[in-house]
Design a protein around this motif. Structure first.
Motif, PDB file in Angstrom:
ATOM      1  N   TRP A 143      34.723 -54.980 -50.156  1.00  0.00           N
ATOM      2  CA  TRP A 143      33.282 -55.046 -49.922  1.00  0.00           C
ATOM      3  C   TRP A 143      32.565 -55.710 -51.099  1.00  0.00           C
ATOM      4  O   TRP A 143      31.580 -56.431 -50.909  1.00  0.00           O
ATOM      5  N   ALA A 144      33.043 -55.484 -52.308  1.00  0.00           N
ATOM      6  CA  ALA A 144      32.427 -56.138 -53.469  1.00  0.00           C
ATOM      7  C   ALA A 144      32.538 -57.649 -53.341  1.00  0.00           C
ATOM      8  O   ALA A 144      31.570 -58.382 -53.593  1.00  0.00           O
ATOM      9  N   LEU A 145      33.706 -58.146 -52.931  1.00  0.00           N
ATOM     10  CA  LEU A 145      33.899 -59.583 -52.752  1.00  0.00           C
ATOM     11  C   LEU A 145      33.089 -60.101 -51.568  1.00  0.00           C
ATOM     12  O   LEU A 145      32.534 -61.206 -51.613  1.00  0.00           O
ATOM     13  N   PHE A 146      33.011 -59.317 -50.492  1.00  0.00           N
ATOM     14  CA  PHE A 146      32.245 -59.735 -49.321  1.00  0.00           C
ATOM     15  C   PHE A 146      30.770 -59.873 -49.665  1.00  0.00           C
ATOM     16  O   PHE A 146      30.118 -60.860 -49.272  1.00  0.00           O
ATOM     17  N   PHE A 147      30.217 -58.903 -50.376  1.00  0.00           N
ATOM     18  CA  PHE A 147      28.807 -58.976 -50.751  1.00  0.00           C
ATOM     19  C   PHE A 147      28.543 -60.162 -51.672  1.00  0.00           C
ATOM     20  O   PHE A 147      27.482 -60.793 -51.608  1.00  0.00           O
ATOM     21  N   LEU A 148      29.495 -60.476 -52.546  1.00  0.00           N
ATOM     22  CA  LEU A 148      29.350 -61.647 -53.405  1.00  0.00           C
ATOM     23  C   LEU A 148      29.311 -62.921 -52.559  1.00  0.00           C
ATOM     24  O   LEU A 148      28.490 -63.825 -52.798  1.00  0.00           O
ATOM     25  N   PHE A 149      30.187 -62.979 -51.557  1.00  0.00           N
ATOM     26  CA  PHE A 149      30.194 -64.117 -50.634  1.00  0.00           C
ATOM     27  C   PHE A 149      28.872 -64.211 -49.876  1.00  0.00           C
ATOM     28  O   PHE A 149      28.306 -65.301 -49.718  1.00  0.00           O
ATOM     29  N   MET A 150      28.349 -63.082 -49.396  1.00  0.00           N
ATOM     30  CA  MET A 150      27.115 -63.085 -48.631  1.00  0.00           C
ATOM     31  C   MET A 150      25.926 -63.517 -49.479  1.00  0.00           C
ATOM     32  O   MET A 150      24.987 -64.153 -48.988  1.00  0.00           O
ATOM     33  N   ALA A 151      25.948 -63.176 -50.766  1.00  0.00           N
ATOM     34  CA  ALA A 151      24.876 -63.620 -51.662  1.00  0.00           C
ATOM     35  C   ALA A 151      24.858 -65.142 -51.737  1.00  0.00           C
ATOM     36  O   ALA A 151      23.801 -65.778 -51.639  1.00  0.00           O
ATOM     37  N   GLY A 152      26.032 -65.727 -51.910  1.00  0.00           N
ATOM     38  CA  GLY A 152      26.118 -67.179 -51.963  1.00  0.00           C
ATOM     39  C   GLY A 152      25.734 -67.821 -50.644  1.00  0.00           C
ATOM     40  O   GLY A 152      25.062 -68.863 -50.616  1.00  0.00           O
ATOM     41  N   LEU A 153      26.129 -67.193 -49.534  1.00  0.00           N
ATOM     42  CA  LEU A 153      25.802 -67.734 -48.215  1.00  0.00           C
ATOM     43  C   LEU A 153      24.305 -67.690 -47.963  1.00  0.00           C
ATOM     44  O   LEU A 153      23.721 -68.649 -47.431  1.00  0.00           O
TER      45      LEU A 153
END
Length: 208
Positions: A143-153
């Protein structure tokens, strides 16, 4: 003679969807239906979003006698950044809100993982009974990596598209991606003690 404390009831089912997704749906509908100049639609939607978020928090407090930390966090951000959006008449603040939320939650989860305290267990413990500690660590990392991805998206979308497209992305992009990601974690969770009867996708908090 002492009695055991009553377990705190957590939002589930329709109530959880109402709390987590209701304000975002209000934001989308208000932006779509606002009978005003296209340049002003986002400000009408932002005001509706703020009211809906406060209503969701009040509902959670009355119905469950509890407001989750992530709901508090998201609610305060909506009120503060939404207020700045309306006050300064600058939609950048409300567009930055998901980015800031995702980065801060990702950072908190990453710090908890680094310090040996998978904070996600505090948020989703009742949703995934039986999950072992290694499972919680992996879920927290994911989830930490997913949220980081979503921030960039979110940054890529709002900086390179129209406001209406960004609002639509929050509904038709961010929500499906979040639920799909939660579902993709289920096979891993089953290997780490989660019972099949409890294997329902769960996201940490409000979808941004």
């Amino acid at each position: 003679m002492s009695t055991a404390p009553t377990p705190r009831q957590e939002p589930a089912g329709a109530s959880k969807l109402l709390i987590d997704l209701g304000p975002l749906l209000v934001f989308f509908v208000a932006n779509y239906l606002a009978p005003v100049d296209p340049l002003l639609k986002i400000f009408v939607a932002t005001g509706a979003f703020m009211v809906a978020m406060v209503a969701a928090m009040i509902y959670s407090a009355i119905r469950f006698r509890h407001i989750s930390p992530l709901l508090w966090f998201s609610g305060v951000m909506v009120v503060v950044l939404g207020g700045l959006t309306l006050w300064l008449h600058n939609e950048t603040f409300i567009k930055l809100k998901p980015t800031i939320y995702y980065l801060l939650v990702s950072g908190l989860l990453g710090f908890g993982l680094w310090s040996g305290r998978p904070l996600l267990k505090t948020v989703l413990g009742s949703a995934y009974p039986g999950l072992d500690e290694d499972g919680w660590r992996k879920l927290t990392r994911n989830w930490a990596l997913f949220f980081l991805f979503m921030a960039g998206l979110n940054e890529a979308v709002w900086r390179n598209s129209s406001t209406d497209f960004w609002v639509g992305f929050k509904l038709w992009g961010a929500i499906p991606l979040t639920f799909l990601f939660a579902a993709l974690n289920i096979p891993m969770l089953l290997k780490h003690g989660l019972r099949r009867a409890d294997a329902e996708p769960a996201e940490p908090g409000p979808v941004e």
